[in-house]
Design a protein around this motif. Structure first.
Motif, mmCIF file in Angstrom:
data_model
loop_
_atom_site.group_PDB
_atom_site.id
_atom_site.type_symbol
_atom_site.label_atom_id
_atom_site.label_comp_id
_atom_site.label_asym_id
_atom_site.label_seq_id
_atom_site.Cartn_x
_atom_site.Cartn_y
_atom_site.Cartn_z
ATOM 1 N N ALA A 266 -31.211 16.666 1.676
ATOM 2 C CA ALA A 266 -30.505 16.742 2.956
ATOM 3 C C ALA A 266 -29.610 15.519 3.084
ATOM 4 N N SER A 267 -28.469 15.667 3.741
ATOM 5 C CA SER A 267 -27.479 14.587 3.767
ATOM 6 C C SER A 267 -28.023 13.310 4.387
ATOM 7 N N TYR A 268 -28.893 13.413 5.381
ATOM 8 C CA TYR A 268 -29.406 12.195 6.015
ATOM 9 C C TYR A 268 -30.312 11.406 5.076
ATOM 10 N N LEU A 269 -30.729 12.024 3.975
ATOM 11 C CA LEU A 269 -31.621 11.378 3.014
ATOM 12 C C LEU A 269 -30.882 10.739 1.840
ATOM 13 N N THR A 270 -29.564 10.668 1.926
ATOM 14 C CA THR A 270 -28.790 9.940 0.916
ATOM 15 C C THR A 270 -28.595 8.505 1.383
ATOM 16 N N THR A 271 -28.338 7.607 0.436
ATOM 17 C CA THR A 271 -28.125 6.212 0.809
ATOM 18 C C THR A 271 -27.108 5.577 -0.120
ATOM 19 N N LEU A 272 -26.492 4.498 0.375
ATOM 20 C CA LEU A 272 -25.523 3.715 -0.394
ATOM 21 C C LEU A 272 -25.670 2.262 0.012
ATOM 22 N N ALA A 273 -25.672 1.376 -0.966
ATOM 23 C CA ALA A 273 -25.716 -0.061 -0.696
ATOM 24 C C ALA A 273 -24.951 -0.787 -1.796
ATOM 25 N N VAL A 274 -24.234 -1.826 -1.424
ATOM 26 C CA VAL A 274 -23.519 -2.666 -2.378
ATOM 27 C C VAL A 274 -23.765 -4.114 -1.980
ATOM 28 N N GLY A 275 -24.105 -4.938 -2.948
ATOM 29 C CA GLY A 275 -24.356 -6.342 -2.659
ATOM 30 C C GLY A 275 -24.816 -7.075 -3.910
ATOM 31 N N PRO A 276 -25.306 -8.305 -3.740
ATOM 32 C CA PRO A 276 -25.759 -9.112 -4.879
ATOM 33 C C PRO A 276 -27.164 -8.710 -5.316
ATOM 34 N N TYR A 277 -27.300 -7.480 -5.769
ATOM 35 C CA TYR A 277 -28.616 -6.922 -6.072
ATOM 36 C C TYR A 277 -29.079 -7.241 -7.490
ATOM 37 N N THR A 278 -30.387 -7.464 -7.590
ATOM 38 C CA THR A 278 -31.072 -7.534 -8.877
ATOM 39 C C THR A 278 -31.969 -6.310 -8.993
ATOM 40 N N LYS A 279 -31.987 -5.732 -10.168
ATOM 41 C CA LYS A 279 -32.784 -4.538 -10.422
ATOM 42 C C LYS A 279 -34.130 -4.931 -11.024
ATOM 43 N N HIS A 280 -35.218 -4.489 -10.404
ATOM 44 C CA HIS A 280 -36.575 -4.723 -10.885
ATOM 45 C C HIS A 280 -37.178 -3.363 -11.240
ATOM 46 N N VAL A 281 -37.801 -3.267 -12.390
ATOM 47 C CA VAL A 281 -38.347 -1.986 -12.815
ATOM 48 C C VAL A 281 -39.858 -2.090 -12.996
ATOM 49 N N ALA A 282 -40.525 -0.982 -12.748
ATOM 50 C CA ALA A 282 -41.969 -0.877 -12.917
ATOM 51 C C ALA A 282 -42.289 0.570 -13.242
ATOM 52 N N THR A 283 -43.573 0.855 -13.438
ATOM 53 C CA THR A 283 -44.016 2.210 -13.761
ATOM 54 C C THR A 283 -45.118 2.612 -12.808
ATOM 55 N N GLY A 284 -44.996 3.808 -12.229
ATOM 56 C CA GLY A 284 -45.995 4.322 -11.312
ATOM 57 C C GLY A 284 -46.975 5.233 -12.015
ATOM 58 N N PRO A 285 -47.798 5.957 -11.252
ATOM 59 C CA PRO A 285 -48.759 6.881 -11.862
ATOM 60 C C PRO A 285 -48.046 7.922 -12.716
ATOM 61 N N HIS A 286 -48.725 8.332 -13.787
ATOM 62 C CA HIS A 286 -48.188 9.219 -14.821
ATOM 63 C C HIS A 286 -46.734 8.879 -15.171
ATOM 64 N N ASP A 287 -46.494 7.574 -15.326
ATOM 65 C CA ASP A 287 -45.227 7.040 -15.858
ATOM 66 C C ASP A 287 -44.006 7.321 -14.985
ATOM 67 N N ILE A 288 -44.171 7.449 -13.660
ATOM 68 C CA ILE A 288 -43.011 7.563 -12.780
ATOM 69 C C ILE A 288 -42.193 6.277 -12.883
ATOM 70 N N PRO A 289 -40.902 6.347 -13.215
ATOM 71 C CA PRO A 289 -40.088 5.131 -13.224
ATOM 72 C C PRO A 289 -39.822 4.648 -11.802
ATOM 73 N N LEU A 290 -40.092 3.374 -11.573
ATOM 74 C CA LEU A 290 -39.888 2.757 -10.268
ATOM 75 C C LEU A 290 -38.791 1.707 -10.373
ATOM 76 N N THR A 291 -37.930 1.662 -9.360
ATOM 77 C CA THR A 291 -36.850 0.685 -9.317
ATOM 78 C C THR A 291 -36.805 0.053 -7.939
ATOM 79 N N TYR A 292 -36.792 -1.270 -7.903
ATOM 80 C CA TYR A 292 -36.638 -1.993 -6.649
ATOM 81 C C TYR A 292 -35.357 -2.820 -6.749
ATOM 82 N N TRP A 293 -34.452 -2.617 -5.802
ATOM 83 C CA TRP A 293 -33.200 -3.355 -5.753
ATOM 84 C C TRP A 293 -33.292 -4.370 -4.615
#
Length: 510
Positions: A266-293
């Motif tokens: 649904a359109s309200y569930l889209t997002t956009l952000a631009v800034g001095p972001y660093t990407k952090h990665v991790a793995t969730g249950p059954h290898d779900i890729p996780l990303t924290y910006w």
């Protein structure tokens, strides 16, 4: 959505004050994750052509080459005119897929974009109409490769006077640019007093918060919850910064970040952000890729987000497998948090009184929405309780489990919180269009779910919740759909209970 205004309803805090409950546990285990700097994107591209004033027709250059139909088939929906905000969206159009190519120039505070939208007319119409902010200038429009005229009206409508034939898919390409301009939020919630939609900070950071609407402030869209589509979003950011959007990270040319959503959004569930972001990665249950910006100032938020694997494991144990291909969050300059699909938009303006365990509850709330609200959501905003009631109840269940809160105490507290919310804002099944997202659509429906839970017991209740998601995945639904499902799944008639809890001005006593 979770906001600062709802934080006091959690059991640690106001319950501790009014009922004498001891403080919450601290120092929950954290998951390991890696941090990687984002490659510096190239400088933002220039605009796409001559400007025009809002509402003034624009003719696209006739030399533009035809644009191929997007490779994704898109998501077919049954659009409905929204009951609370009928001026938003167009029930005569089913948007199937959005391909967005975006660039942000922080010096001029200008967003430049090309939106390729695959649409299916629901009825024969003499004109195509989508939502688009009149703060954005349309530079050109083509339909199936043929140049067309267009106008953006003061009521934020993009109109293209080209006949639309029912069920004949059309590829619409809109090139545009402009300065972000949020619109007023239909609520007195203090965390949304900055408005809805895309905005730029004084430092040139870009971010959006857009429930119940506001996606139209950054791309042409059918901005209603019933029209879900697939997405392919590419973002170019200023040198040294990163562009982030909802969806799963995908391959892209150097200097561009790309995100793909193959499940309906649904359109309200889209997002956009631009800034001095660093990407952090991790793995969730059954290898779900996780990303924290995160930005350099977001250390507190990152510390809590690293708990995500454990939190998702807790949710999966009760509500079934996480429904999407990836998860994570982007931290922005807001006091609210939003369940944007696959990548939560997380407000970084943390109260001085807020602990990590308080923040953790917000993370649980927004992750719970990925099942309840994102995978299955309301067809109109009258049924926003379907989103918030489930997420609020799951957040409270998590806190009860985490902090070993007695069930009788929890039941008593929830009934009182239900009554307070109804008294101030009315019943959850009849929300006020000028008070969107207030506590009546969170706590009373959570109490309704609690009553169903008490009658069914754990095993049958969690089976009900899992079946609700699995049988309605990707759909936009309403109260009748929910009631019918509960009755059929349980073999019992819960109609009267559901109606009492959704329609009564006072808390029912069951």
């Amino acid at each position: 959505m979770k906001s600062a205004m709802h934080r006091p309803v959690v059991i640690c805090g106001v319950l501790a004050l009014s009922f004498g409950l001891a403080g919450c546990e601290r120092d929950a285990p954290r998951s390991a994750g890696a941090s990687t700097p984002v490659p510096a994107p190239s400088t933002t591209a220039a605009g796409f052509g001559p400007t025009n004033a809002s509402g003034t027709p624009t003719t696209a250059p006739t030399t533009l080459a035809p644009t191929p139909t997007p490779t994704m088939p898109g998501a077919t929906s049954v659009p409905r005119q929204d009951s609370l905000y009928p001026k938003r969206g167009n029930p005569d159009v089913d948007a199937l897929h959005y391909d967005l190519d975006l660039a942000w120039d922080r010096d001029s505070r200008t967003l430049t974009g090309t939106a390729t939208v695959l649409v299916r007319p629901v009825t024969d119409r003499p004109v195509l109409e989508l939502d688009l902010s009149h703060a954005l200038t349309v530079d050109s429009v083509t339909i199936d490769g043929t140049a067309a005229t267009a106008a953006v009206t003061p009521r934020h409508k993009l109109t293209v006077p080209v006949p639309m034939t029912k069920d004949v898919k059309r590829t619409v390409v809109i090139r545009y640019h402009g300065k972000p301009d949020p619109v007023a939020a239909p609520t007195t919630r203090s965390d949304l007093d900055e408005g809805l939609g895309l905005r730029a900070t004084s430092a040139g950071h870009l971010w959006t918060m857009q429930e119940p609407y506001g996606a139209f402030t950054w791309y042409p869209v059918n901005d209603i919850p019933s029209d879900k589509a697939t997405y392919d979003i590419s973002v170019r950011a200023p040198k040294g910064w990163a562009g982030v959007a909802s969806g799963t990270p995908a391959s892209a040319p150097a200097g561009t970040n790309r995100f793909v959503s193959t499940r309906p959004v649904a359109s309200y569930l889209t997002t956009l952000a631009v800034g001095p972001y660093t990407k952090h990665v991790a793995t969730g249950p059954h290898d779900i890729p996780l990303t924290y910006w995160t930005r350099p100032s977001d250390g507190d938020e990152l510390r809590v987000l690293r708990r995500s694997p454990r939190l998702l494991t807790w949710l999966e144990k009760r509500f079934g497998r996480y429904p999407f291909a990836s998860a994570g969050a982007v931290v922005v300059d807001s006091r609210a948090a939003m369940e944007t699909q696959q990548l939560v938009t997380f407000g970084g303006k943390r109260s001085a009184r807020q602990t990590d365990d308080d923040t953790e509850l917000t993370v649980v709330h927004e992750y719970a929405h990925q099942w309840f609200g994102d995978e299955v959501g309301p067809s109109t905003w009258t049924d926003v309780w379907l989103n918030e009631g489930w997420a609020m109840y799951i957040e409270l269940l998590y806190q009860v489990d985490r902090d070993n809160i007695p069930q009788d105490f929890f039941t008593q507290w929830l009934a009182r919180a239900d009554g307070t919310a109804r008294k101030k804002y009315g019943p959850p099944g009849h929300p006020d269009r000028d008070e969107f997202g207030t506590s009546n659509v969170y706590l009373p429906p959570a109490n309704m779910l609690h009553q169903i839970h008490r009658q069914l017991g754990d095993k049958k209740f969690y089976a009900l919740a899992r079946a609700w998601v699995s049988q309605h995945h990707g759909q936009a639904v309403d109260r009748q759909t929910f009631t019918t499902f509960v009755n059929q799944h349980t073999g019992r008639d819960f109609t009267a209970l559901i109606n009492r809890y959704l329609d009564s001005t006072t808390t029912p006593r069951d």
